[in-house]
Write a protein that holds these residues in place. Structure first.
Motif, mmCIF file in Angstrom:
data_model
loop_
_atom_site.group_PDB
_atom_site.id
_atom_site.type_symbol
_atom_site.label_atom_id
_atom_site.label_comp_id
_atom_site.label_asym_id
_atom_site.label_seq_id
_atom_site.Cartn_x
_atom_site.Cartn_y
_atom_site.Cartn_z
ATOM 1 N N ILE A 293 22.520 26.278 11.931
ATOM 2 C CA ILE A 293 23.448 26.922 12.857
ATOM 3 C C ILE A 293 23.005 26.505 14.256
ATOM 4 O O ILE A 293 22.136 27.133 14.863
ATOM 5 N N PRO A 294 23.574 25.427 14.799
ATOM 6 C CA PRO A 294 23.001 24.804 16.001
ATOM 7 C C PRO A 294 23.017 25.667 17.250
ATOM 8 O O PRO A 294 22.288 25.382 18.201
ATOM 9 N N VAL A 295 23.816 26.742 17.277
ATOM 10 C CA VAL A 295 23.878 27.556 18.501
ATOM 11 C C VAL A 295 22.767 28.601 18.572
ATOM 12 O O VAL A 295 22.532 29.170 19.649
ATOM 13 N N THR A 296 22.078 28.874 17.466
ATOM 14 C CA THR A 296 21.129 29.992 17.471
ATOM 15 C C THR A 296 19.886 29.700 18.311
ATOM 16 O O THR A 296 19.453 30.555 19.091
ATOM 17 N N LYS A 297 19.318 28.513 18.165
ATOM 18 C CA LYS A 297 18.057 28.225 18.861
ATOM 19 C C LYS A 297 18.232 28.169 20.380
ATOM 20 O O LYS A 297 17.455 28.797 21.119
ATOM 21 N N PRO A 298 19.234 27.431 20.913
ATOM 22 C CA PRO A 298 19.380 27.435 22.374
ATOM 23 C C PRO A 298 19.704 28.819 22.931
ATOM 24 O O PRO A 298 19.250 29.174 24.028
ATOM 25 N N PHE A 299 20.463 29.620 22.182
ATOM 26 C CA PHE A 299 20.773 30.971 22.657
ATOM 27 C C PHE A 299 19.497 31.801 22.810
ATOM 28 O O PHE A 299 19.299 32.478 23.824
ATOM 29 N N VAL A 300 18.632 31.762 21.791
ATOM 30 C CA VAL A 300 17.404 32.560 21.839
ATOM 31 C C VAL A 300 16.491 32.089 22.976
ATOM 32 O O VAL A 300 15.911 32.910 23.710
ATOM 33 N N LEU A 301 16.381 30.784 23.163
ATOM 34 C CA LEU A 301 15.558 30.268 24.257
ATOM 35 C C LEU A 301 16.091 30.708 25.614
ATOM 36 O O LEU A 301 15.325 31.078 26.512
ATOM 37 N N LEU A 302 17.413 30.692 25.762
ATOM 38 C CA LEU A 302 18.005 31.120 27.031
ATOM 39 C C LEU A 302 17.783 32.609 27.258
ATOM 40 O O LEU A 302 17.424 33.030 28.372
ATOM 41 N N GLU A 303 17.986 33.433 26.228
ATOM 42 C CA GLU A 303 17.747 34.865 26.366
ATOM 43 C C GLU A 303 16.286 35.141 26.744
ATOM 44 O O GLU A 303 16.004 35.977 27.603
ATOM 45 N N ASN A 304 15.381 34.412 26.116
ATOM 46 C CA ASN A 304 13.960 34.560 26.433
ATOM 47 C C ASN A 304 13.702 34.178 27.883
ATOM 48 O O ASN A 304 12.955 34.865 28.600
ATOM 49 N N ALA A 305 14.349 33.096 28.335
ATOM 50 C CA ALA A 305 14.169 32.654 29.719
ATOM 51 C C ALA A 305 14.692 33.697 30.703
ATOM 52 O O ALA A 305 14.056 33.967 31.736
ATOM 53 N N VAL A 306 15.845 34.286 30.408
ATOM 54 C CA VAL A 306 16.415 35.315 31.297
ATOM 55 C C VAL A 306 15.475 36.518 31.374
ATOM 56 O O VAL A 306 15.206 37.051 32.467
ATOM 57 N N ILE A 307 14.959 36.943 30.229
ATOM 58 C CA ILE A 307 14.041 38.087 30.203
ATOM 59 C C ILE A 307 12.767 37.769 30.988
ATOM 60 O O ILE A 307 12.261 38.599 31.754
ATOM 61 N N ALA A 308 12.265 36.534 30.817
ATOM 62 C CA ALA A 308 11.053 36.126 31.547
ATOM 63 C C ALA A 308 11.329 36.056 33.050
ATOM 64 O O ALA A 308 10.495 36.470 33.868
ATOM 65 N N ARG A 309 12.485 35.549 33.435
ATOM 66 C CA ARG A 309 12.836 35.462 34.866
ATOM 67 C C ARG A 309 12.928 36.847 35.492
ATOM 68 O O ARG A 309 12.415 37.094 36.590
ATOM 69 N N ILE A 310 13.557 37.786 34.800
ATOM 70 C CA ILE A 310 13.678 39.155 35.310
ATOM 71 C C ILE A 310 12.290 39.783 35.471
ATOM 72 O O ILE A 310 12.053 40.562 36.397
ATOM 73 N N ALA A 311 11.366 39.411 34.573
ATOM 74 C CA ALA A 311 9.996 39.945 34.633
ATOM 75 C C ALA A 311 9.120 39.208 35.638
ATOM 76 O O ALA A 311 7.941 39.552 35.805
ATOM 77 N N GLY A 312 9.664 38.177 36.301
ATOM 78 C CA GLY A 312 8.888 37.415 37.273
ATOM 79 C C GLY A 312 7.987 36.367 36.658
ATOM 80 O O GLY A 312 7.084 35.838 37.335
ATOM 81 N N ARG A 313 8.216 36.008 35.386
ATOM 82 C CA ARG A 313 7.419 34.957 34.734
ATOM 83 C C ARG A 313 8.129 33.612 34.961
ATOM 84 O O ARG A 313 8.721 33.035 34.068
ATOM 85 N N TRP A 314 8.051 33.119 36.192
ATOM 86 C CA TRP A 314 8.873 31.987 36.606
ATOM 87 C C TRP A 314 8.548 30.708 35.846
ATOM 88 O O TRP A 314 9.465 30.020 35.375
ATOM 89 N N ASP A 315 7.284 30.376 35.742
ATOM 90 C CA ASP A 315 6.897 29.134 35.051
ATOM 91 C C ASP A 315 7.279 29.191 33.574
ATOM 92 O O ASP A 315 7.733 28.197 32.996
ATOM 93 N N GLU A 316 7.096 30.330 32.964
ATOM 94 C CA GLU A 316 7.449 30.507 31.559
ATOM 95 C C GLU A 316 8.961 30.373 31.368
ATOM 96 O O GLU A 316 9.436 29.715 30.434
ATOM 97 N N ALA A 317 9.716 30.978 32.273
ATOM 98 C CA ALA A 317 11.171 30.886 32.196
ATOM 99 C C ALA A 317 11.634 29.440 32.339
ATOM 100 O O ALA A 317 12.527 28.979 31.610
ATOM 101 N N LEU A 318 11.025 28.706 33.267
ATOM 102 C CA LEU A 318 11.404 27.295 33.477
ATOM 103 C C LEU A 318 11.101 26.453 32.246
ATOM 104 O O LEU A 318 11.919 25.630 31.820
ATOM 105 N N ALA A 319 9.940 26.684 31.646
ATOM 106 C CA ALA A 319 9.566 25.923 30.447
ATOM 107 C C ALA A 319 10.536 26.196 29.294
ATOM 108 O O ALA A 319 10.911 25.283 28.544
ATOM 109 N N LEU A 320 10.972 27.430 29.169
ATOM 110 C CA LEU A 320 11.911 27.792 28.097
ATOM 111 C C LEU A 320 13.266 27.107 28.296
ATOM 112 O O LEU A 320 13.874 26.606 27.334
#
Length: 510
Positions: A293-320
């Motif tokens: 299901i090709p849409v599942t992995k990019p969706f989860v990575l993006l959600e993780n990045a948004v959560i990391a960005r909101i938490a101020g984990r900038w480098d982690e969000a960028l890597a995701l």
């Protein structure tokens, strides 16, 4: 005297018996070929949720066979099945191509009552392409056809909710989901529909919490913040309650919804309790993604990045996000991606990169607004959906209940009494109107007579029962108020193009 020995070669060879060739019965041959196509479609339906690529191979074979049979009804079903496979694979141009072929085949067959599922799928595809007005028009149009059951309608309202979140605002989407989608899902009793609707409502509530907290989000850019927003805690409490409902149906959750569920749980927990508490759920979300299901992995990575960005984990969000952009289906979320990158680069002091990302986001946002608020100029879609879309009227009609209360009462009564021989006078009495008014309501809102609507609901219930297995045609007839299995077989064949005995277990539509 010596007996002469004749060689074996001299012996005359026995003559082959020439049997009479039996004449080929064209009707039996065509019937066998149609049965094969139906078998392929049933197998494709079973495979679709877990392996859309494998399902598309089966559906493609079915479509080629259906074309050669010149059976427009079967042709339409096969084209629709292949379109669904391409939609699951995120190949949207191909999905549109086969949706169009399905529409034309059903129209040739004179089966306009079968178009609800086609417009439902077209709405999904339009929505993924950011053609929001068209998605909304197709979704609303699909609701006027009698082949949609409560489960189908629940999924249609999910599409409408997605459109509302982009055309209006996220609280309006929540309102739509709670008023229309959740009741339809509960009425259906289908675990997959319940999870889909409650999960998407929880996602919108998480977005409302973000907006209420004053945190930037791609869906709230350029929209005035309402004065009547609830507190973030209130939105999160409702979101968690809906996610709990989803969890009770965990064993029946679709593969594509599992990572979505854990990602939304992580989002709610991160906003309420902090990023560290969300990490186990994010880990679970990544663990249940599927390469099929090709849409599942990019969706989860993006959600993780948004959560990391909101938490101020900038480098982690960028890597995701950089990891996500290496996946083929990432472009479906590119508008959100460039918004996130603009926030992350600005926080990291990379002003030029932030400006470039913001310019790309602005271009995509402008294009989405154009696609959302301007109408199509091609004659075919104008013929199907009209020359313009009155968004304000459509919003109020959908939110304020598209169907009159009397019609809703009638439909609920029909759905809960399919085991009886339903007389129109009984249905009219239960809905509080005359038979004539009842007929007018069904004709205006569903495009068919009340009798045709009841018959369609009985046929759908019969197909579901037979597809579930372990039930005979006689038992099915009795369960939907038919006095004779012969009469059921006649109506079933007329509706689906094949006999009840041809239904393969577990081939019910998804």
């Amino acid at each position: 005297m010596t007996r002469s020995n004749k060689s074996t070669a001299d012996k005359p060879k026995p003559r082959k018996s020439i049997g009479r060739r039996l004449p080929v019965n064209p009707e039996k041959t065509a019937s066998a070929q149609k049965a094969r196509v139906r078998g392929l479609l049933a197998a494709a339906s079973e495979k679709l949720a877990a392996d859309p690529t494998g399902a598309s191979v089966l559906a493609d074979e079915a479509l080629h066979a259906a074309r050669s049979l010149r059976d427009s009804l079967l042709h339409g079903e096969a084209a629709l099945a292949l379109a669904a496979c391409h939609h699951h694979r995120a190949d949207l141009p191909k999905a549109n191509e086969f949706i169009e072929e399905s529409l034309q085949a059903f129209e040739r067959a004179g089966k306009s009552s079968r178009l609800g599922r086609v417009y439902k799928l077209q709405a999904l595809v339009f929505s993924m392409q950011d053609r929001v007005s068209l998605a909304l028009a197709a979704a609303v149009k699909s609701l006027s056809y009698p082949d949609l059951d409560a489960k189908d309608r629940a999924f249609v309202f999910c599409v409408i909710g997605s459109c509302f979140s982009r055309l209006f605002d996220v609280p309006t989407a929540v309102d739509l989901m709670e008023r229309r989608a959740l009741p339809e899902a509960d009425t259906s009793g289908d675990p997959q529909a319940i999870v889909a609707c409650y999960l998407r409502t929880a996602a919108y509530l998480n977005m409302c919490a973000v907006w209420s907290a004053g945190i930037p989000h791609s869906l709230t850019v350029g929209i005035k913040r309402p004065d009547n927003l609830a507190s973030p805690a209130e939105y999160l409490e409702r979101a968690m309650r809906y996610l709990d409902v989803c969890e009770t149906h965990g064993d029946n959750m679709l593969i594509k919804d599992r990572p979505y569920f854990f990602a939304e749980r992580a989002s709610a927990v991160a906003l309420r309790d902090g990023y560290e508490h969300a990490l186990p759920f994010l880990g679970q979300a990544r663990a249940v993604t599927s390469d099929r299901i090709p849409v599942t992995k990019p969706f989860v990575l993006l959600e993780n990045a948004v959560i990391a960005r909101i938490a101020g984990r900038w480098d982690e969000a960028l890597a995701l996000i950089e990891e996500m952009q290496r996946l083929p289906a990432w472009h479906i979320w590119q508008r959100t991606v460039f918004f996130e990158l603009s926030c992350i680069y600005r926080a990291l002091g990379k002003d030029q990169e932030a400006l470039r990302a913001l310019e790309k986001f602005t271009d995509l946002q402008t294009n989405m607004a154009r696609l959302a608020n301007t109408w199509v100029d091609d004659a075919l879609n104008q013929q199907r959906y009209g020359k313009q879309l009155d968004l304000s009227h459509l919003r109020s009609s959908v939110l304020d209940t598209a169907e009159p209360a009397a019609l809703q009462r009638a439909s609920r009564y029909v759905e809960s009494n399919l085991h009886r021989r339903l007389a129109l006078s009984d249905v009219a009495r239960q809905s509080g109107v005359s038979v004539r008014t009842l007929q007018t309501l069904y004709q205006n809102f569903h495009g068919v007579s009340a009798s045709a609507f009841i018959k369609e609901q009985k046929m759908q219930r019969a197909h579901q029962m037979l597809a579930g297995g372990d039930v005979s045609v006689y038992q099915t007839a009795d369960a939907i108020g038919y006095t004779s299995p012969h009469n059921l077989s006649r109506d079933f064949r007329e509706r689906f193009g094949y006999a009840p005995s041809d239904v393969r277990p577990s081939s019910a539509k998804r």
